[in-house]
Design an enzyme around this catalytic site. Structure first.
Site, PDB file in Angstrom:
ATOM      1  N   THR A 181      10.282  12.697   4.580  1.00  0.00           N
ATOM      2  CA  THR A 181      10.917  13.016   3.299  1.00  0.00           C
ATOM      3  C   THR A 181      11.768  14.274   3.475  1.00  0.00           C
ATOM      4  O   THR A 181      11.631  15.003   4.469  1.00  0.00           O
ATOM      5  CB  THR A 181       9.867  13.258   2.195  1.00  0.00           C
ATOM      6  N   GLU A 326       9.721   7.173   0.659  1.00  0.00           N
ATOM      7  CA  GLU A 326       8.469   6.415   0.585  1.00  0.00           C
ATOM      8  C   GLU A 326       8.691   4.932   0.330  1.00  0.00           C
ATOM      9  O   GLU A 326       7.779   4.126   0.472  1.00  0.00           O
ATOM     10  CB  GLU A 326       7.596   6.980  -0.558  1.00  0.00           C
ATOM     11  N   LYS A 436       6.683  23.434 -18.367  1.00  0.00           N
ATOM     12  CA  LYS A 436       5.665  23.172 -19.383  1.00  0.00           C
ATOM     13  C   LYS A 436       5.514  24.423 -20.244  1.00  0.00           C
ATOM     14  O   LYS A 436       4.983  25.415 -19.782  1.00  0.00           O
ATOM     15  CB  LYS A 436       4.360  22.929 -18.638  1.00  0.00           C
ATOM     16  N   TRP A 441       7.099  19.637 -22.904  1.00  0.00           N
ATOM     17  CA  TRP A 441       7.859  19.551 -21.674  1.00  0.00           C
ATOM     18  C   TRP A 441       9.317  19.907 -21.913  1.00  0.00           C
ATOM     19  O   TRP A 441       9.909  19.531 -22.912  1.00  0.00           O
ATOM     20  CB  TRP A 441       7.828  18.112 -21.111  1.00  0.00           C
TER      21      TRP A 441
HETATM   22  N1  ATP Z   1      19.902   8.444  -8.250  1.00  0.00           N
HETATM   23  C1  ATP Z   1      19.105   9.507  -8.281  1.00  0.00           C
HETATM   24  N2  ATP Z   1      19.148  10.346  -9.324  1.00  0.00           N
HETATM   25  C2  ATP Z   1      18.339  11.430  -9.367  1.00  0.00           C
HETATM   26  N3  ATP Z   1      17.459  11.746  -8.413  1.00  0.00           N
HETATM   27  C3  ATP Z   1      17.384  10.937  -7.359  1.00  0.00           C
HETATM   28  C4  ATP Z   1      18.181   9.794  -7.231  1.00  0.00           C
HETATM   29  N4  ATP Z   1      17.868   9.176  -6.065  1.00  0.00           N
HETATM   30  C5  ATP Z   1      16.908   9.929  -5.494  1.00  0.00           C
HETATM   31  N5  ATP Z   1      16.619  11.002  -6.262  1.00  0.00           N
HETATM   32  C6  ATP Z   1      15.610  12.066  -5.983  1.00  0.00           C
HETATM   33  O1  ATP Z   1      15.372  12.102  -4.594  1.00  0.00           O
HETATM   34  C7  ATP Z   1      13.966  11.893  -4.356  1.00  0.00           C
HETATM   35  C8  ATP Z   1      13.771  11.182  -3.040  1.00  0.00           C
HETATM   36  O2  ATP Z   1      14.323  11.953  -2.015  1.00  0.00           O
HETATM   37  P1  ATP Z   1      13.721  12.034  -0.577  1.00  0.00           P
HETATM   38  O3  ATP Z   1      12.771  10.930  -0.336  1.00  0.00           O
HETATM   39  O4  ATP Z   1      14.890  12.165   0.341  1.00  0.00           O
HETATM   40  O5  ATP Z   1      12.890  13.366  -0.471  1.00  0.00           O
HETATM   41  P2  ATP Z   1      12.594  14.491  -1.546  1.00  0.00           P
HETATM   42  O6  ATP Z   1      11.748  13.923  -2.632  1.00  0.00           O
HETATM   43  O7  ATP Z   1      13.891  15.123  -1.925  1.00  0.00           O
HETATM   44  O8  ATP Z   1      11.754  15.500  -0.652  1.00  0.00           O
HETATM   45  P3  ATP Z   1      10.151  15.722  -0.652  1.00  0.00           P
HETATM   46  O9  ATP Z   1       9.507  14.438  -1.049  1.00  0.00           O
HETATM   47  O10 ATP Z   1       9.864  16.088   0.770  1.00  0.00           O
HETATM   48  O11 ATP Z   1       9.914  16.831  -1.604  1.00  0.00           O
HETATM   49  C9  ATP Z   1      13.499  11.102  -5.543  1.00  0.00           C
HETATM   50  O12 ATP Z   1      12.093  11.242  -5.714  1.00  0.00           O
HETATM   51  C10 ATP Z   1      14.296  11.742  -6.663  1.00  0.00           C
HETATM   52  O13 ATP Z   1      13.704  12.944  -7.107  1.00  0.00           O
HETATM   53 MG    MG Z   2       9.830  13.179  -2.569  1.00  0.00          MG
END
Ligand code: ATP
Ligand code: MG
Ligand code: ATP
Ligand code: MG
Lengths: 540, 540
Positions: A181, A326, A436, A441
């Site tokens: 991630t 994931e 919060k 929220w």
């Molecule tokens: N179209 C979108 N609009 C808004 N947010 C998005 C979109 N696509 C993905 N995301 C964000 O990116 C996340 C997924 O990113 P990625 O799996 O690359 O790792 P990360 O969540 O940024 O990092 P980590 O999980 O290590 O904290 C999603 O959970 C969401 O928060």
């Molecule tokens: Mg993530």
């Protein structure tokens, strides 16, 4: 009970090379544009697999890549998993300590590295951490001066190898891919993809409910191949028998525009900033992007202005998608439903600006603070949970994160969303970024969008800081544009928010900073701000 | 190694009812056209599952259906497998001894039977054979006079049941469906479909490389729901969020035309004879079928004349497809590749008249007499072998057939094919029908097509009969049209074949018969002729 053959990537390679042998794979490289056919691609992939065999790579071994988007990287996409090894794509933009954690955790045996990234990798090198790595392959025709050893160049590595490879019958449980991630909310977490997960994701991306890819498409993934397999596009494009266009290392907007024009790209994909850059470029330059039909935007929210401009000025549909490492990564896609085509523009953009409808084959629920599912009314929000055949149920060697992020076979995404009456999901915030305050929220994302709409604001982010009475209060961090009157700006912003949101959403402070800290994937790094401003006195 | 959630049908029901709650399921019944929405459908399916629970149906039990295409039959499609039982669709057109074999072999615990088929089922009833059956449900609102017992009507069966059902997390290995082959070449063979096979087939039918189904489609399966799940269309249509139209018991061409017109059907599917009937009807009657975009034809070869007429007269694409019970059933689909749209008509029809390109996710090989793969030149032929995630690797309790029809994870289809340079598969014959004469192969199908092109021929089939010197020789069985001059016809037919094919293909005899014997699915039953004419003296 009788079963069926396992789900693996092999049939996609078979189909493209046998049924679409002349369709092209095009790649921008340092020396111009290279091209070959699926038929030659299959030979190259066979050569690579034989070379990996010869190098002692065995079933289940991890093979890392540290590369941009190009045809050789694409060769590893089928070559490595189809011989039974596991393709581990590494983000070269990560800080050294994350690269070290990732290489050590994955215990890669071979590392493929782009010539332009050799120095970066060598800089992260540590004898103990890299102990598993038996060989470095520089993905080009020669090896630059480097301390990495033993090292070969890619073309010499595969040169002697036979093109024919007897692809084994793999179990669908065989680990085929791995990706970490982005590390936005903490240390990157390893996600392993089985053959079955990649097969499922590939099949799910082909129809309308996914990315809607056809054999006539010309697909250019701008999203890096180290970001969740370029959102799976190299696999999906192959399964569709479509043409591939890889934009190579650090493509400029000009490079993208010229590839679209010259190769007839119909579908491209990347994070929002790439498309802002392309729009700016197109404003100033003549380029014919009329072949382009749609742009998949994900990774971060697609701004409505980008959706509108591509539609109105270029007749290009922005297909907004949400996903996660994931889930390999596609989760939701903002297609319009039958009948919505005739809605007026702004209504359509409103739907397209949401993260969209869950892809066919998955299930979701949205769980509110009270543990109950929230109503689908576009207002109530809760955490999005997903499950399905391409959603992992575990992180690699991270028991604490597993404890936190899964509930049975559900992945708790950490994204807070609303769902409207038509089932369109909209991301409101990350659960970790939601503020919060006094039991209510506050969405940091909505506040940020509002602040960034001000003409004098270059960037803005909102973070919750601890507060004795209200538990947390919002604080805005704003990067003003050059020449802005800071004092006026401060009160204007406060007024703006007050006019738009409930009273208690108004940030207690608007602080000016030089730059919003960013992660390796360009996302706002709120961890850094939170650590720095973990101090009640700010808002006391 | 971390995995993902199992592949089951549940998410398709979830998606349709939650994201497309108002899209319709329409059904022609004895009392006119009934309709409800996906949202109501979900409730009905929940009621059915609760009623089955209450009736003592347990995980893994087989539930048989003996029904035409209508909404209640469709309710069993999700209700039975999603509660963990196995949906066994039975062909009511089979002879009694086949129905007996099938019910005894499958050991069904509950049988759902249409009012109009109660008599047929009661006629096949045998106490010992039907010993496993604990209950009969007549699929309507009342029970006709019958000896079947204990018996309820469907509406009373589900009336008291709750609409909410807590669908279990099933293993993807759970048997979900069962269907017997048509029995064209011998006793029907049972094929079990796991949840995973049905999930895979459903996903594979959605994109272009499958049947290309979108949420805007209105899908009418004319192919019976007891023929390999109406080619999977009830599942695929749901997964796409498209509208369903079920044509009910024994629909006439008029019924089909009026459903197309009134419901706006865009996609329909069935065996060739159905479409010949519709064309005849349209010749004589006014009906607006302009909503129709494409017709999937399979089960037997789609005649080129049908493809041409639908294109030229109605602007409807015939999508020719080949499949088998063993593969749930989609195998190949004759889509045109990019660029072929601009070919001239006859060239396009030639491609569309072939059985087509292998669907994405499968693999195939074509094995010649010498055990080697044949060349893809449109001439050389061999037996088609297939494998993939929705292809079975075993028949139910049929060790001899398993021995014969499988090789490792390959299914030896028993179909003899050519493959052209573009990868289009064409069925030349069944392996069991191919005539082996003096070491050379003769295609009975090609001879039949040629004979049936003669104006005075109603039907014709060609069968190999044993021959001392040549092992086998072709004999033609011809049904002449009324008033045909039989003597003249005999020599004209022989001349015709001589002009078109190699000398040794010319049948040794042209014999006139009243009717070609047919199987329960309407295919030519060559077994019967072969048994009757198993006599060297015919061609001595
Ligand atoms: N179209 C979108 N609009 C808004 N947010 C998005 C979109 N696509 C993905 N995301 C964000 O990116 C996340 C997924 O990113 P990625 O799996 O690359 O790792 P990360 O969540 O940024 O990092 P980590 O999980 O290590 O904290 C999603 O959970 C969401 O928060
Ligand atoms: Mg993530
Ligand atoms: N488009 C098509 N053109 C020609 N033949 C087809 C087509 N589609 C299916 N078939 C034939 O139908 C067969 C599959 O039919 P099915 O599974 O219903 O049982 P069957 O093969 O007729 O019966 P059995 O296996 O019991 O002998 C294929 O193997 C092929 O011979
Ligand atoms: Mg068969």
């Amino acid at each position: 009970m009788p079963g069926a053959t396992d789900q693996t990537l092999r049939p996609f390679l078979w189909r493209a090379s046998k049924l679409f042998p002349d369709r092209e794979v095009v790649s921008r490289t340092h020396d111009g544009v290279e091209r070959y056919t699926y038929s030659e691609y299959e030979d190259r992939v066979g050569q690579l697999a034989n070379a990996l065999d010869a190098a002692g790579v065995e079933r289940g071994d991890r093979v890392g890549t540290f590369c941009w988007n190009h045809h050789r990287h694409f060769e590893t996409y089928f070559g490595v998993p189809s011989m039974g090894a596991q393709l581990h794509t590494i983000n070269p933009l990560l800080p050294d300590h994350h690269i070290q954690y990732i290489v050590e955790n994955a215990a890669d045996t071979v590392l493929f590295v782009d010539p332009s990234l050799v120095e970066k990798l060598a800089g992260a090198y540590d004898e103990e951490v890299f102990a598993s790595v038996e060989r470095y392959v520089v993905v080009g025709e020669e090896v630059p001066e480097t301390s990495l050893s033993p090292v070969t160049d890619y073309e010499s590595f595969v040169a002697e190898a036979d093109a024919a490879y007897d692809w084994p019958d793999l179990s669908e449980e065989q680990p085929a891919g791995m990706c970490y991630t982005s590390g936005t909310t903490g240390k990157p977490k390893g996600v392993e993809y089985t053959q079955q997960m990649l097969w499922s994701h590939t099949m799910a991306t082909l129809p309308e409910s996914g990315l809607d890819i056809r054999s006539s498409d010309v697909v250019m993934p701008v999203v890096p191949m180290f970001h969740v397999n370029a959102w799976g596009l190299p696999f999906s494009t192959t399964a569709a028998g479509a043409k591939h266009v890889y934009p190579g290392p650090s493509p400029s907007p000009e490079d993208l525009a010229s590839l679209i024009e010259e190769e007839g790209v119909t579908l491209t994909a990347g994070v929002p900033t790439v498309w802002l850059g392309l729009l700016d470029y197109l404003d100033e330059n003549d380029a014919d992007i009329s072949s382009l039909d749609r742009i998949v935007i994900g990774g971060a929210a697609a701004p409505r202005s980008v959706i509108r401009r591509f539609d109105e000025e270029y007749d290009v549909d922005v297909v907004h998608a949400w996903g996660m490492t994931e889930m390999a990564p596609i989760g939701t896609v903002a297609h319009l439903k039958p009948g919505m085509e005739s809605w007026d523009r702004e209504e359509r953009y409103e739907k397209r600006a949401k993260q969209g409808l869950l892809a066919s084959g998955l299930e979701m629920r949205v769980v509110g603070d009270d543990g109950e599912e929230v109503e689908w009314n576009g207002e109530d929000f809760g955490e999005l949970w997903v499950r399905g055949p391409w959603v992992t149920t575990e992180y690699y060697e991270r028991p604490e994160a597993n404890e936190e992020d899964f509930e049975g076979n559900w992945l708790k995404t950490g994204d807070v969303v609303t769902v409207d009456e038509e089932g369109y999901v909209q991301i409101v915030d990350r659960a970790k970024d939601v503020i919060k305050s006094g039991g209510e929220w506050i969405s940091s994302v909505e506040l940020e969008n509002s602040l960034m709409a001000h003409d004098d604001v270059a960037e803005a982010t909102v973070v919750g800081v601890p507060h004795e009475r209200w538990q947390e209060r919002p604080v805005a961090f704003v990067v003003p544009k050059d020449g802005a009157d800071r004092e006026a700006l401060q009160s204007e912003l406060t007024e703006m928010v007050r006019a738009e949101f409930p009273k208690w959403w108004v940030p207690d402070e608007v602080m000016f900073i030089e730059e919003v800290p960013k992660t390796a994937t360009g996302k706002f790094d709120k961890k850094v701000l939170r650590e720095e401003y973990d101090d009640e006195s700010i808002v006391a």
